[in-house]
Structure formats: structure tokens, C-alpha cells
Motif scaffolding. Structure first.
Motif, PDB file in Angstrom:
ATOM      1  N   TYR A 127       0.845  -1.197   0.000  1.00 57.67           N
ATOM      2  CA  TYR A 127       0.000   0.000   0.000  1.00 57.67           C
ATOM      3  C   TYR A 127       0.882   1.249   0.000  1.00 57.67           C
ATOM      4  O   TYR A 127       1.829   1.354   0.772  1.00 57.67           O
ATOM      5  CB  TYR A 127      -0.907   0.013   1.231  1.00 57.67           C
ATOM      6  CG  TYR A 127      -1.692   1.296   1.377  1.00 57.67           C
ATOM      7  CD1 TYR A 127      -2.874   1.490   0.675  1.00 57.67           C
ATOM      8  CD2 TYR A 127      -1.221   2.322   2.184  1.00 57.67           C
ATOM      9  CE1 TYR A 127      -3.578   2.673   0.784  1.00 57.67           C
ATOM     10  CE2 TYR A 127      -1.917   3.510   2.304  1.00 57.67           C
ATOM     11  CZ  TYR A 127      -3.096   3.683   1.599  1.00 57.67           C
ATOM     12  OH  TYR A 127      -3.784   4.858   1.699  1.00 57.67           O
ATOM     13  N   SER A 129      -0.009   5.435  -0.243  1.00 61.21           N
ATOM     14  CA  SER A 129      -1.064   6.439  -0.384  1.00 61.21           C
ATOM     15  C   SER A 129      -0.803   7.403  -1.536  1.00 61.21           C
ATOM     16  O   SER A 129      -1.737   8.033  -2.029  1.00 61.21           O
ATOM     17  CB  SER A 129      -1.211   7.230   0.927  1.00 61.21           C
ATOM     18  OG  SER A 129      -0.017   7.954   1.209  1.00 61.21           O
ATOM     19  N   GLU A 132      -2.507   5.218  -4.177  1.00 59.15           N
ATOM     20  CA  GLU A 132      -3.826   4.653  -3.882  1.00 59.15           C
ATOM     21  C   GLU A 132      -4.889   5.733  -3.693  1.00 59.15           C
ATOM     22  O   GLU A 132      -6.070   5.481  -3.906  1.00 59.15           O
ATOM     23  CB  GLU A 132      -3.772   3.773  -2.620  1.00 59.15           C
ATOM     24  CG  GLU A 132      -2.743   2.665  -2.654  1.00 59.15           C
ATOM     25  CD  GLU A 132      -3.123   1.548  -3.612  1.00 59.15           C
ATOM     26  OE1 GLU A 132      -4.255   1.569  -4.129  1.00 59.15           O
ATOM     27  OE2 GLU A 132      -2.283   0.666  -3.850  1.00 59.15           O
ATOM     28  N   GLY A 133      -4.493   6.915  -3.208  1.00 60.85           N
ATOM     29  CA  GLY A 133      -5.468   7.962  -2.941  1.00 60.85           C
ATOM     30  C   GLY A 133      -6.008   7.872  -1.530  1.00 60.85           C
ATOM     31  O   GLY A 133      -5.682   6.978  -0.757  1.00 60.85           O
ATOM     32  N   ASN A 135      -9.432   7.687  -0.459  1.00 57.53           N
ATOM     33  CA  ASN A 135     -10.625   6.896  -0.202  1.00 57.53           C
ATOM     34  C   ASN A 135     -10.527   5.503  -0.824  1.00 57.53           C
ATOM     35  O   ASN A 135     -11.336   5.129  -1.673  1.00 57.53           O
ATOM     36  CB  ASN A 135     -11.868   7.626  -0.722  1.00 57.53           C
ATOM     37  CG  ASN A 135     -12.037   8.982  -0.097  1.00 57.53           C
ATOM     38  OD1 ASN A 135     -11.889   9.115   1.105  1.00 57.53           O
ATOM     39  ND2 ASN A 135     -12.362   9.981  -0.898  1.00 57.53           N
ATOM     40  N   ASP A 136      -9.516   4.754  -0.440  1.00 60.40           N
ATOM     41  CA  ASP A 136      -9.314   3.444  -1.056  1.00 60.40           C
ATOM     42  C   ASP A 136      -9.862   2.342  -0.154  1.00 60.40           C
ATOM     43  O   ASP A 136      -9.866   2.452   1.068  1.00 60.40           O
ATOM     44  CB  ASP A 136      -7.824   3.198  -1.306  1.00 60.40           C
ATOM     45  CG  ASP A 136      -7.032   3.243  -0.016  1.00 60.40           C
ATOM     46  OD1 ASP A 136      -6.693   2.166   0.489  1.00 60.40           O
ATOM     47  OD2 ASP A 136      -6.803   4.355   0.494  1.00 60.40           O
ATOM     48  N   LYS A 138      -8.630  -0.740  -0.228  1.00 61.44           N
ATOM     49  CA  LYS A 138      -7.516  -1.649   0.058  1.00 61.44           C
ATOM     50  C   LYS A 138      -7.048  -1.507   1.507  1.00 61.44           C
ATOM     51  O   LYS A 138      -6.909  -2.502   2.227  1.00 61.44           O
ATOM     52  CB  LYS A 138      -6.376  -1.353  -0.906  1.00 61.44           C
ATOM     53  CG  LYS A 138      -5.186  -2.302  -0.802  1.00 61.44           C
ATOM     54  CD  LYS A 138      -4.164  -1.941  -1.875  1.00 61.44           C
ATOM     55  CE  LYS A 138      -3.003  -2.907  -1.880  1.00 61.44           C
ATOM     56  NZ  LYS A 138      -2.018  -2.578  -2.931  1.00 61.44           N
TER      57      LYS A 138
END
Length: 507
Positions: A127, A129, A132-133, A135-136, A138
Motif C-alpha cells: 500500500y 497512499s 492509492e489515494g 478513499n481506497d 484496500k
């Protein structure tokens, strides 16, 4: 694992891109894969592979700290503080299980970090961020799996403990009156005699707790009775626990208590009886079941039980001799029209002269009236605190203005980065302007911190003033008022008192 996608790979120095490597082990018995050294090696490998300068000072450790106890993890609290202060740009850790084993805590930590512009990277889950952003799903899924692990582990441990108890093994502390041999409880006869004597005095002589404690301590002093294992003298609480504990009649109760999490900290509570696992005749009994049931008969217990009267000053009154809390004890005769309520040292109440000294008679009602009068007189002298509130009328507007400036500076940093990435300015110009923006941001955040600190102080002052006003209602519950205004009250054996005010440093 995602790494930079630029064709020209740039090397990030620690000064340019400060980061934290967070590692945690819950105990010193963690498996090798979760050891401190192993976690550091995994994080270091990722950092160097992704062209970050390695820095030993970046490591922050929580050793011997459970992942379910957010507030007790000092290293994690420091990381969050650094994020709020804009001192770091990235946090790296081996897995989400190292971050937290509580779903709410994991999501809260992530939101705080990302909300302050800090990149979050985990090794095992892959992971990052940055890619991924915010509001993920995962991160949430892996956090949910991490939260479920200690619950599953707890069920497995409970089943293993129950199997041991069914075999007759004893788990937990060894109770007074017993020894443990080959995991089984065996009676320790010298101590068992004390247990039997306590039940005999209580059941057949009708003695109360205080009388039993006094007779036990006299026996200890004369060498006729053994003392408790970890203390020199017997106390009321020790006798109460012995009389209420079914262990002494051969019964073992598993799952009588459980641990819950309250405000980030563990708290032990008693389970309802239907959840208990009761094992009759589990080990040799020191007293018979009939004797234990007679001591714990509801009618018998209720006739001897005295309820502690309400005390608005509880926790604030201290014995000047030993530092224990002063508590209320009841005296007087019902036939004469009621009880008197006196203040006594709790250590003296538990153990008599063997615990502390007996204070001169001080009635609770007269002492409470004295404290109220002292506070009211003091309140007149601090009335000028109201003037301070008049100086703070513009504070809210100042806070709003600074917050707007901080938002503006953050936007300028993003725009500046875009200019650099689009090659509209060179690296030297970018660094010069970025450093100036960082300096302005730090100055603005410092100003906001000072204003908020002053705001907190004003809130405390308002609470103090409200508490003084509440003293007029002396017939109501004043515990919260006394907690606000008093640090403690020291009571000497002679009755002399020393009042320490909680607000003296707030003036």
C-alpha cells in the motif's frame, strides 16, 4: 511495490524528504519475522530501492506495546505530532498489523497522516497512499483483517486455557493458602489455617471485617498468625476477597472477567454469570462449600454490609501522615436518632493502627462547609479573571485569518511543485521559493498554536469561574466543582489542613 515512474531517477536526501520508519512489537517474545531488526531491514530495503537516503535517526519504536492500545504507544503519538507540525513527509512500516490492530485506530491514524500531507507506505500489503489515494478500499480491508486477528487469537487462547483447567491445572496467580506443584493446586497448611480462622470468626462468631482484621494483625504481631504474602499486615479488602472467593471451597471460575477498550486504554470488567465457566471440585478445598455459602448467603452478607456514604470530596482529601485517601466512616447509634459521618484515613480504616494513625474526629458535613467557605472567599479574589475574557473578543477572527493564510500557502506549494515538474523553473529556484513557503507555513502554524493554547487557557478560566458560581448551590452534588477548583486537601492527624488549589497556576 510502486516506485517512481520518471525516466530520470532522482535521489531523495533525508533533508529534502524527511520520513519515519515505524516499528512495533507487542512483547519481547514476538516471532523473528516481526522482530524489531527484521522490520527495520524490510523498510530500509524498500527505501534504498526507491532512492531514499537511509537515516538511522528516522526509526521510531514502540516496544512491548499492544497494537490495540492506541494511547499507550508513545512513538505513534510522536509521529502524529510530527505530522501535525509538518516535520515529516512519509511514514514507512512493515505491515498494517504494526500500525494498529484496531480498525478505528488504523483508519484514524491514516486520515491524520494523509490529512497533513504525509505519505503512508506499508511493505507487506504493497500500500502506498501516493498512488492509492485517500478513499481506497484496500487499506480498509487490510485494517479489518488486522483487527480480526487478536479476536481470533483470543478465542484460541481461551479454548486452550479451558482445556488446561479441565485437566485440573491451575492458571493465574497462586491464591493464599495454596502452592502449585506440577501445575496443580495443593494446600499450604500454615496459610490454610488463617483462611479457616477467618471463615470461623465470620460465620460462627458474627465478627465484622474490622474486628477480624484487628484480631488477625494482633496475631501477626504476637507471631501466632501468618501475615499476607505481599504485605506486613492484614487489611479489610484482603479479608473481603478471601470470604468472597470460591477458590477456597474448591471451585475454579474461568472467564469471570474480560478486558474491553475504553478511550484507547484497556479496562477489566466482570462478565455476566451466564458467560462464566465454573469447574466444581477442581482442586482441594480449604473450607467446605457449606461454610463458603454461609459466608456468602445473601441475607447474611446484606446484614453485615455497610454502604459507603456519598462523598463530594472523594479522591481529593489526603492523609497528611501516609498520603492515602480520607474516606467517610459512619458512627453513632440508630436508637439515638441517626449516624454521624466522620473522615478517616483509608489505610487506618483497612488495617487499624497497623495501617496509619487515627485522626481527630472531623465530621464530613462541617468539613465540606469549611471547604465551600474557603473557596467562596478565594473566589472573590479571583473575580478579576473575568477581565481577561474581555481581551479575547478578537481571538476567533485572528484564528480564522491564520487558517486562511495556511490554506493559501499550501496551495502555493502545490502550484510551485507543478511549475517545477513542468520545467518552468529550475531546481535552485524551486528550492529557494519552497523554503520560503515552508518558513512562512511554520510561522503561521506557530502563531495558530499559540492562539489555540491561549484559547484553551480561556476555556479553563471559564470553567473555574463557572465552578465558583456553582458553590452557591451547596445542597447539590458538588464533586465536579471541587475537582475543578481543588488539587487536593491535606489533613493532618491533629485536624490541621492544607488546601492546594487547582487554579493557582492559571491566574
Amino acid at each position: 511495490m510502486r516506485i517512481t515512474q520518471n525516466e530520470e531517477v532522482s535521489f531523495n536526501t533525508y533533508k529534502e524528504y524527511p520520513y519515519i520508519v515505524y516499528v512495533r512489537v507487542s512483547t519481547d517474545k514476538d516471532e523473528q519475522k516481526d522482530s524489531i531488526g527484521n522490520q527495520i531491514d524490510i523498510c530500509r530495503y524498500w527505501l534504498e530501492e526507491n532512492h531514499f537516503e537511509w537515516n538511522e535517526s528516522s526509526i521510531l519504536k514502540d516496544e512491548g506495546k499492544s497494537g490495540t492500545l492506541f494511547l499507550e504507544r508513545t512513538a505513534m503519538q510522536l509521529i502524529l505530532q510530527k505530522a501535525r507540525n509538518r516535520e515529516i513527509k512519509m511514514v514507512v512500516f512493515k505491515s498494517i498489523t504494526r500500525l494498529a490492530r484496531d480498525l478505528k485506530d488504523a483508519l484514524e491514524i491514516k486520515e491524520i497522516l494523509i490529512g497533513h500531507g504525509v505519505r503512508v507506505v506499508t511493505m507487506e500489503e504493497g500500500y502506498d497512499s501516493l498512488y492509492e489515494g485517500k478513499n481506497d478500499m484496500k487499506f480498509e480491508m487490510y485494517s479489518m483483517f488486522a483487527a480480526q486477528y487478536p479476536k481470533t487469537q483470543s478465542v484460541s487462547i481461551s479454548a486452550a486455557l479451558a482445556a488446561k483447567v479441565r485437566r485440573g491445572d491451575h492458571i493465574g496467580k497462586i491464591p493464599y493458602g495454596y502452592d502449585r506443584i506440577d501445575q496443580k493446586l495443593v494446600i499450604k497448611e500454615e496459610e490454610a489455617k488463617v483462611i479457616r480462622q477467618i471463615f470461623h470468626w465470620y460465620n460462627y462468631h458474627g465478627y465484622g471485617m474490622k474486628t477480624i482484621v484487628r484480631m488477625l494483625n494482633e496475631g501477626v504481631e504476637n507471631g501466632e498468625i501468618l501475615p499476607p504474602r505481599n504485605k506486613k499486615h492484614w487489611q479489610i479488602t484482603s479479608v473481603q476477597r478471601i470470604l468472597r472467593n470460591p477458590t477456597f471451597c474448591g471451585t475454579f471460575i474461568l472467564n469471570q472477567y474480560t478486558t474491553i477498550k475504553v478511550d484507547g486504554k484497556k479496562k477489566q470488567i466482570k462478565n455476566p454469570e451466564e458467560k462464566w465457566n465454573v469447574f466444581e471440585d477442581h482442586h482441594p478445598a480449604i473450607v467446605s462449600k457449606d461454610e463458603w455459602e454461609k459466608a456468602n448467603n445473601r441475607k447474611n452478607v446484606n446484614s453485615k454490609k455497610k454502604f459507603t456514604p456519598w462523598n463530594d470530596l472523594r479522591g481529593l482529601l489526603k492523609c497528611g501522615k501516609c498520603g492515602s485517601n480520607m474516606v467517610i466512616v459512619q458512627g453513632g447509634n440508630k436508637k439515638d436518632g441517626g449516624h454521624w459521618r466522620y473522615l478517616k484515613c483509608s489505610a487506618y480504616r483497612r488495617s487499624g493502627k497497623y495501617g496509619c494513625v487515627n485522626h481527630v474526629p472531623i465530621t464530613y458535613e462541617s468539613f465540606k462547609e469549611l471547604i465551600v467557605n474557603q473557596l467562596q472567599n478565594y473566589g472573590i479574589r479571583v473575580a478579576e479573571l473575568n477581565l481577561i475574557n474581555n481581551l479575547e473578543n478578537t481571538k476567533e477572527q485572528q484564528v480564522r485569518n491564520i487558517k486562511k493564510r495556511i490554506d493559501s500557502l499550501e496551495d502555493k506549494k502545490v502550484s510551485l511543485l507543478d511549475l517545477y515538474l513542468d520545467k518552468l523553473i529550475n531546481k535552485a529556484e524551486f528550492q529557494r521559493r519552497n523554503n520560503q513557503l515552508d518558513s512562512d507555513l511554520k510561522k503561521a502554524n506557530d502563531q495558530l498554536f499559540l492562539l489555540n493554547k491561549e484559547e484553551t487557557r480561556q476555556s479553563e478560566i471559564k470553567s473555574i469561574l463557572d465552578a465558583f458560581n456553582s458553590l452557591e448551590n451547596s445542597n447539590e452534588n458538588l464533586h465536579h466543582v471541587f475537582k475543578t477548583l481543588l488539587k487536593d486537601v491535606i489533613i493532618e492527624q491533629t485536624g490541621e489542613i492544607e488546601i492546594n488549589y487547582a487554579f493557582e497556576n492559571s491566574k
